[in-house]
Scaffold this active site. Structure first.
Site, PDB file in Angstrom:
ATOM      1  N   ALA A  63       0.856  -1.184   0.000  1.00 57.04           N
ATOM      2  CA  ALA A  63       0.000   0.000   0.000  1.00 57.04           C
ATOM      3  C   ALA A  63       0.894   1.236   0.000  1.00 57.04           C
ATOM      4  O   ALA A  63       2.059   1.171   0.415  1.00 57.04           O
ATOM      5  CB  ALA A  63      -0.872  -0.026   1.249  1.00 57.04           C
ATOM      6  N   GLY A 102       0.428  -5.238   0.816  1.00 57.15           N
ATOM      7  CA  GLY A 102      -0.740  -5.289  -0.051  1.00 57.15           C
ATOM      8  C   GLY A 102      -0.417  -5.922  -1.400  1.00 57.15           C
ATOM      9  O   GLY A 102      -1.304  -6.478  -2.053  1.00 57.15           O
ATOM     10  N   GLU A 105      -0.682  -9.543  -0.818  1.00 57.42           N
ATOM     11  CA  GLU A 105      -2.113  -9.836  -0.605  1.00 57.42           C
ATOM     12  C   GLU A 105      -2.850  -9.871  -1.946  1.00 57.42           C
ATOM     13  O   GLU A 105      -3.745 -10.690  -2.166  1.00 57.42           O
ATOM     14  CB  GLU A 105      -2.724  -8.791   0.332  1.00 57.42           C
ATOM     15  CG  GLU A 105      -2.185  -8.938   1.756  1.00 57.42           C
ATOM     16  CD  GLU A 105      -2.648  -7.838   2.684  1.00 57.42           C
ATOM     17  OE1 GLU A 105      -2.409  -6.649   2.367  1.00 57.42           O
ATOM     18  OE2 GLU A 105      -3.258  -8.146   3.716  1.00 57.42           O
ATOM     19  N   GLU A 125       4.220  -5.573   7.074  1.00 53.29           N
ATOM     20  CA  GLU A 125       3.404  -4.591   7.796  1.00 53.29           C
ATOM     21  C   GLU A 125       3.859  -4.372   9.232  1.00 53.29           C
ATOM     22  O   GLU A 125       3.794  -3.254   9.748  1.00 53.29           O
ATOM     23  CB  GLU A 125       1.924  -5.021   7.783  1.00 53.29           C
ATOM     24  CG  GLU A 125       1.219  -4.787   6.454  1.00 53.29           C
ATOM     25  CD  GLU A 125       1.393  -5.935   5.468  1.00 53.29           C
ATOM     26  OE1 GLU A 125       2.266  -6.794   5.679  1.00 53.29           O
ATOM     27  OE2 GLU A 125       0.654  -5.979   4.467  1.00 53.29           O
TER      28      GLU A 125
HETATM   29  N1  3HC Z   1       4.542   3.518  -0.273  1.00 50.75           N
HETATM   30  C1  3HC Z   1       4.998   4.709  -0.683  1.00 50.75           C
HETATM   31  N2  3HC Z   1       6.249   4.911  -1.126  1.00 50.75           N
HETATM   32  C2  3HC Z   1       7.064   3.855  -1.153  1.00 50.75           C
HETATM   33  C3  3HC Z   1       6.660   2.575  -0.737  1.00 50.75           C
HETATM   34  C4  3HC Z   1       5.332   2.423  -0.286  1.00 50.75           C
HETATM   35  N3  3HC Z   1       4.857   1.235   0.112  1.00 50.75           N
HETATM   36  N4  3HC Z   1       7.703   1.717  -0.869  1.00 50.75           N
HETATM   37  C5  3HC Z   1       8.711   2.435  -1.371  1.00 50.75           C
HETATM   38  N5  3HC Z   1       8.335   3.724  -1.534  1.00 50.75           N
HETATM   39  C6  3HC Z   1       9.137   4.817  -2.099  1.00 50.75           C
HETATM   40  C7  3HC Z   1      10.335   5.159  -1.210  1.00 50.75           C
HETATM   41  O1  3HC Z   1       9.970   6.098  -0.224  1.00 50.75           O
HETATM   42  C8  3HC Z   1      11.314   5.724  -2.220  1.00 50.75           C
HETATM   43  O2  3HC Z   1      10.908   7.036  -2.508  1.00 50.75           O
HETATM   44  P1  3HC Z   1      11.976   8.158  -2.922  1.00 50.75           P
HETATM   45  O3  3HC Z   1      12.652   7.635  -4.139  1.00 50.75           O
HETATM   46  O4  3HC Z   1      11.138   9.358  -3.121  1.00 50.75           O
HETATM   47  O5  3HC Z   1      12.906   8.249  -1.734  1.00 50.75           O
HETATM   48  C9  3HC Z   1      11.036   4.880  -3.477  1.00 50.75           C
HETATM   49  O6  3HC Z   1       9.742   4.328  -3.285  1.00 50.75           O
HETATM   50  C10 3HC Z   1      12.025   3.746  -3.672  1.00 50.75           C
HETATM   51  O7  3HC Z   1      12.115   2.997  -2.467  1.00 50.75           O
HETATM   52  P2  3HC Z   1      13.512   2.505  -1.886  1.00 50.75           P
HETATM   53  O8  3HC Z   1      14.500   3.612  -1.913  1.00 50.75           O
HETATM   54  O9  3HC Z   1      13.224   1.863  -0.588  1.00 50.75           O
HETATM   55  O10 3HC Z   1      13.918   1.446  -3.010  1.00 50.75           O
HETATM   56  P3  3HC Z   1      14.561   0.018  -2.866  1.00 50.75           P
HETATM   57  O11 3HC Z   1      14.682  -0.517  -4.233  1.00 50.75           O
HETATM   58  O12 3HC Z   1      15.763   0.076  -1.980  1.00 50.75           O
HETATM   59  O13 3HC Z   1      13.491  -0.869  -2.072  1.00 50.75           O
HETATM   60  C11 3HC Z   1      11.342  -1.793  -1.588  1.00 50.75           C
HETATM   61  C12 3HC Z   1      12.253  -1.142  -2.648  1.00 50.75           C
HETATM   62  C13 3HC Z   1      11.921  -3.151  -1.163  1.00 50.75           C
HETATM   63  C14 3HC Z   1       9.993  -1.962  -2.182  1.00 50.75           C
HETATM   64  C15 3HC Z   1      11.282  -0.888  -0.323  1.00 50.75           C
HETATM   65  O14 3HC Z   1      10.972   0.422  -0.736  1.00 50.75           O
HETATM   66  C16 3HC Z   1      10.257  -1.283   0.695  1.00 50.75           C
HETATM   67  O15 3HC Z   1      10.515  -2.152   1.507  1.00 50.75           O
HETATM   68  N6  3HC Z   1       9.089  -0.605   0.702  1.00 50.75           N
HETATM   69  C17 3HC Z   1       8.081  -0.771   1.691  1.00 50.75           C
HETATM   70  C18 3HC Z   1       7.293  -2.015   1.490  1.00 50.75           C
HETATM   71  C19 3HC Z   1       6.224  -2.150   2.538  1.00 50.75           C
HETATM   72  O16 3HC Z   1       6.436  -1.970   3.715  1.00 50.75           O
HETATM   73  N7  3HC Z   1       5.022  -2.513   2.092  1.00 50.75           N
HETATM   74  C20 3HC Z   1       3.929  -2.739   2.960  1.00 50.75           C
HETATM   75  C21 3HC Z   1       3.137  -1.495   3.066  1.00 50.75           C
HETATM   76  S1  3HC Z   1       1.833  -1.687   4.232  1.00 50.75           S
HETATM   77  C22 3HC Z   1       0.605  -2.470   3.368  1.00 50.75           C
HETATM   78  O17 3HC Z   1       0.814  -2.886   2.259  1.00 50.75           O
HETATM   79  C23 3HC Z   1      -0.697  -2.591   4.057  1.00 50.75           C
HETATM   80  C24 3HC Z   1      -1.580  -3.615   3.442  1.00 50.75           C
HETATM   81  O18 3HC Z   1      -1.559  -4.775   4.227  1.00 50.75           O
HETATM   82  C25 3HC Z   1      -2.978  -3.124   3.323  1.00 50.75           C
END
Ligand code: 3HC
Ligand code: NAI
Length: 655
Positions: A63, A102, A105, A125
């Site tokens: 998400a 997400g 999911e 998460e």
């Molecule tokens: N939402 C918004 N922005 C995100 C994002 C997300 N989920 N994931 C990454 N970004 C953004 C980062 O802030 C970064 O932005 P920037 O370039 O402006 O600084 C850009 O995307 C690139 O991210 P990284 O620098 O971290 O790139 P990497 O290639 O090193 O890593 C990744 C990629 C492994 C996808 C890492 O970004 C990551 O772990 N992201 C978070 C994933 C996450 O936690 N997802 C779960 C979200 S909660 C959810 O899904 C709830 C659901 O259950 C309903």
């Protein structure tokens, strides 16, 4: 306007492509786009199956975290996923890069899953203070064994495609072209009939109450006060005990409640703070220098760790020690670190051998003549380090970057030992250097933008989090740590004991208290540091003698079997030592303090207020560029609990 989801149809197969750079995070527009795609697919009776794929570097990474601070806007993800499950045709998820949160999911709502071999799948998460909010805890245990589901959901750690195949999370790993193989899979599925939706299947296992109680105990202990891992476990428990629709609702309610929690706000803040650490403006647009060949001086704890970190990122490393014998020892140390990574499955045999083939330990500085960057990690002694820098000045290429790993010493003074101070910077790694993510990049006054840009480029190459720090005693982290360590000693003088201070810190969320940490690292180096300014210390400055008295008795920490605690027969965990308590009581009496009991809250209030006061000074003096850089430093270098967001966040500071 570009749409994040498009549908193309060929030979009866719909290719549904998500395109929302950089990481295909799920926005409101994307949720709507997927829902529209389901309607399109269902309405076109020429379509027999659908393949869900993503453009760019990754499958959906979750998400959109930026939307979490705002009220959720429809369509909500759980409804979108139910629509996929209920689609007239079967859907195959074609996963490359990372399918996270997400994103996973979404894949679980499809009727089949195929992944590229390098893909990673996870439900992270919990690392954001949440539980999955779109059926992750309900669908996962219907595909994988409960222990695998628990591991994924409560640690947040992603699994590789091969493991995902083994556990049943995915059905296939692509051998060649992912999308082509996904289409072939969709055609096959269409022939044999689409399988039942995952949420309609029975759970693979339904463990008894004893199992859940045991799990909760283990996970709560590991979580150290962070709520989401236990909540995630409880959601999984509910997913196999409640009817499915109730389990979906309960999971969603839990997700929404946690989303508004303080811990989730802190962890969200950390997520962005780690990715947005400050950079000096003058480095904007400045190209870093090449970083293929590195030199390291000193092959002790830090030098060996720094060399290993560089080797793991593909660099070539020449290490210099004082003698051939010390060089051989350094070689062994580096080999041991890489072998440790191999044993933990992080490195293949071939990758370990290739890394060692890029490494050589020498006893002469001439080995550094062709290096792009050299990091010095010899003993913490100004005269010795000055000598090393003047030697580097002689042997290294004129454009090589020269860096010091000093913990406290004046990097301006070190730079002045060279004829080109503009190429000298501090690169303060943390121990163990191949594991710890933090890298303080210390900026001496003369440092050129190119030298600083190269420091940041090195951090990126080594996959570290760079934090810019100005020159002062201890830079950002050690300076703040020294301040609260001093305060802890005062608390001892006033009435507490080391084990009470450590317990208060653990209750707050630290893995270890300050006294156990000191015993682990050794007390002698800090003792030497304290002796240096002893003669010039103002007579009216409060100074605790407790630590000095321990050192005078040879209690130098775990390595000597005694420090703040006693370590019997090489035990790792210490026990309270009567001799230490005696010294503390004597010091209280000598200073005329009437000892009083401290509660854990009182101890933490004292520690936090000193930490926060020093942090504010660090910020006011421009040693740190912003408050969040300080938080990143204290979380990643000094064990401050991440779910509390760092000392500045805890004090209400925002950038
Ligand atoms: N939402 C918004 N922005 C995100 C994002 C997300 N989920 N994931 C990454 N970004 C953004 C980062 O802030 C970064 O932005 P920037 O370039 O402006 O600084 C850009 O995307 C690139 O991210 P990284 O620098 O971290 O790139 P990497 O290639 O090193 O890593 C990744 C990629 C492994 C996808 C890492 O970004 C990551 O772990 N992201 C978070 C994933 C996450 O936690 N997802 C779960 C979200 S909660 C959810 O899904 C709830 C659901 O259950 C309903
Ligand atoms: P260490 O004592 O483990 O290793 C120092 C090494 O330098 C020894 O192997 C020694 O033989 C070698 N050495 C000494 N003089 C040399 C010379 N002239 N040429 C080549 N090699 C020489 O020390 P450690 O812990 O690795 O610390 C090194 C530096 O890193 C210090 O400045 C320390 O303050 C800093 N540091 C230490 C951290 C830690 O946790 N140990 C963390 C961050 C920084």
């Amino acid at each position: 306007m570009t749409f994040p989801v498009t549908v193309t149809v060929e030979n009866g197969i719909a290719l549904v492509t998500i395109d929302n750079p950089p990481v295909n995070a799920i926005s409101q527009a994307m949720r709507q786009g997927i829902l529209d795609a389901v309607a399109t697919v269902d309405a076109d009776t020429s379509i027999e199956a659908a393949v869900l794929t993503c453009a760019g570097r990754t499958f959906v990474a979750g998400a959109d975290i930026r939307e979490f601070g705002k009220p959720p806007e429809p369509p909500h993800l759980p409804d979108v996923l139910l629509a996929i499950e209920a689609s007239r045709v079967g859907w195959i998820a074609a996963i490359h890069g990372t399918a996270l949160g997400g994103g996973l999911e979404l894949a679980l709502a499809c009727h089949g899953r195929i992944a590229a071999p390098e893909a990673k799948l996870g439900l992270p998460e919990v690392t954001l203070g949440l539980v999955p909010g779109a059926g992750g805890t309900v669908r996962l245990p219907r595909l994988v064994a409960m222990q695998d589901a628990i591991d994924m959901v409560t640690t947040g750690k992603p699994v590789a495609a091969a493991k995902a195949l083994e556990t049943g999370l995915i059905d296939r790993v692509a051998k060649g072209n992912l999308v082509e193989e996904a289409i072939a899979y969709a055609v096959e599925m269409n022939r044999s009939g689409k399988p039942e939706a995952v949420s309609k299947r029975p759970p693979r296992e339904t463990p008894d109450d004893v199992f859940w109680r045991e799990q909760e105990k283990t996970i709560a202990a590991r979580a150290r006060g962070q709520d989401s891992p236990v909540e995630a476990l409880q959601a999984l428990h509910g997913s196999v005990t409640l009817p499915v629709d109730k389990a979906f609702d309960a999971e969603r309610a839990r997700f929404l409640r946690l989303r508004d929690s303080h811990q989730a706000a802190a962890l969200r803040y950390m997520f962005f703070a780690e990715r947005n650490t400050g950079r000096p403006r003058e480095t904007e647009g400045v190209d870093p220098q090449p970083l293929g060949k590195a030199g390291v001086i000193g092959g002790g704890t830090m030098g060996a760790g720094i060399a290993a970190s560089m080797l793991l990122s593909g660099m070539e490393v020449a290490l210099v020690e004082q003698t051939a014998e010390a060089a051989a020892k350094a070689n062994e140390r580096v080999d041991g670190i890489l072998d440790g990574s191999r044993k933990r499955g992080l490195l293949s045999d071939e990758a370990r051998d290739a890394a060692m083939a890029r490494f050589a330990a020498h006893d002469t500085y001439d080995a550094l003549a062709d290096r792009d960057i050299v990091v010095e990690a010899v003993f913490e002694d100004m005269d010795l380090k000055r000598e090393v820098f003047s030697e580097l000045n002689r042997v290294c290429r004129a454009d090589a970057i020269l860096a010091t790993n000093t913990s406290y010493l004046d990097v301006d003074e070190l730079a002045s030992a060279t004829s080109v101070p503009s190429r000298v910077i501090g690169l303060h790694f943390f121990s163990p250097a191949h594991i710890m993510k933090l890298l303080e990049i210390v900026r001496p006054h003369a440092a050129s933008p190119s030298a600083l840009a190269t420091g940041f480029a090195l951090a990126k190459k080594l996959k570290k989090i760079p934090v810019l720090a100005g020159v002062c005693d201890g830079f950002i982290g050690n300076r703040i740590m020294s301040a609260y360590r001093r305060e802890c000693d005062f608390i001892l003088e006033e009435g507490a004991l080391p084990q009470e201070v450590d317990a208060a810190m653990r209750d707050y969320g630290y893995a270890m208290g300050i006294y156990a940490v000191q015993d682990m690292a050794g007390l002698d180096i800090a003792w030497a540091m304290r002796k240096r300014p002893a003669a010039t210390r103002p007579a009216d400055e409060r100074y605790s003698r407790i630590a000095d008295r321990l050192c005078e008795l040879g209690r130098h920490g775990r390595k000597t079997g005694a420090g703040w605690y006693a370590y019997q027969d090489g035990a790792k965990a210490g026990r309270p030592a009567p001799a230490v308590e005696e010294i503390i009581l004597e010091e209280s009496a000598r200073l005329g303090y009437e000892r009083k009991p401290f509660t854990a809250d009182e101890i933490m209030d004292r520690i936090l207020s000193v930490m926060q006061a020093e942090a504010r000074a660090v910020l006011d003096e421009g040693i740190a560029l912003k408050a969040s850089d300080i938080d990143v430093t204290m979380v990643h270098g000094f064990g401050f609990p991440r779910h509390r967001g760092g000392p500045m966040f805890a004090a209400g500071y925002r950038d």
